[in-house]
Design a protein around this motif. Sequence first.
Motif: not given
Length: 167
Positions: A138-139, A141, A147
């Motif tokens: 989903e992410r 970072e 997530s």
Amino acid sequence: MRSRDETSNFSNQVAAKPVVVLGLGNPLMADEGIGVYLVERLAESAADYPDVDFLDAGTGGLGVLHQMEGRRKAIFLDCAYLGRDPGSIRRFVPEDVRSAKVLAHQSLHEADLLRIIEMAEQLGQAPDEVVIFGIQPERVELGYALSPSLMSRIDDYLAAILHELNM
């Protein structure tokens, strides 16, 4: 206490188990750490799988080449861009896919998993069977937590991997 040479010789004498599960990823980059998270969870049940090594392979690199050597089967767990909904999982073998990874060639740890598997084949060190479980992030970072899309499916991921181990 052992000398460095004795320790090195001892570790070389320990036979690799026939199956290895390698968790890939960087747990400091949110969903990029899913492979490492899963292999840590699977390692909690290692006693139930005496013929399996569960290894945190970190961000991979050429060290993965040696972790496959002498194995009958290698199972890789990693974050992968699959073009699907976040949290989706896909099982595939190297012949099913081609890499779209662009290497910057700025690190000795940088490597393409499919290229490493190909190198293992060329060197005669590849397992008879290689399976890859890719999970759509989903992410990716800075952040340690996975997530919600991935966390809500952890049991599904573990069940799929354990099914593979029991085949």
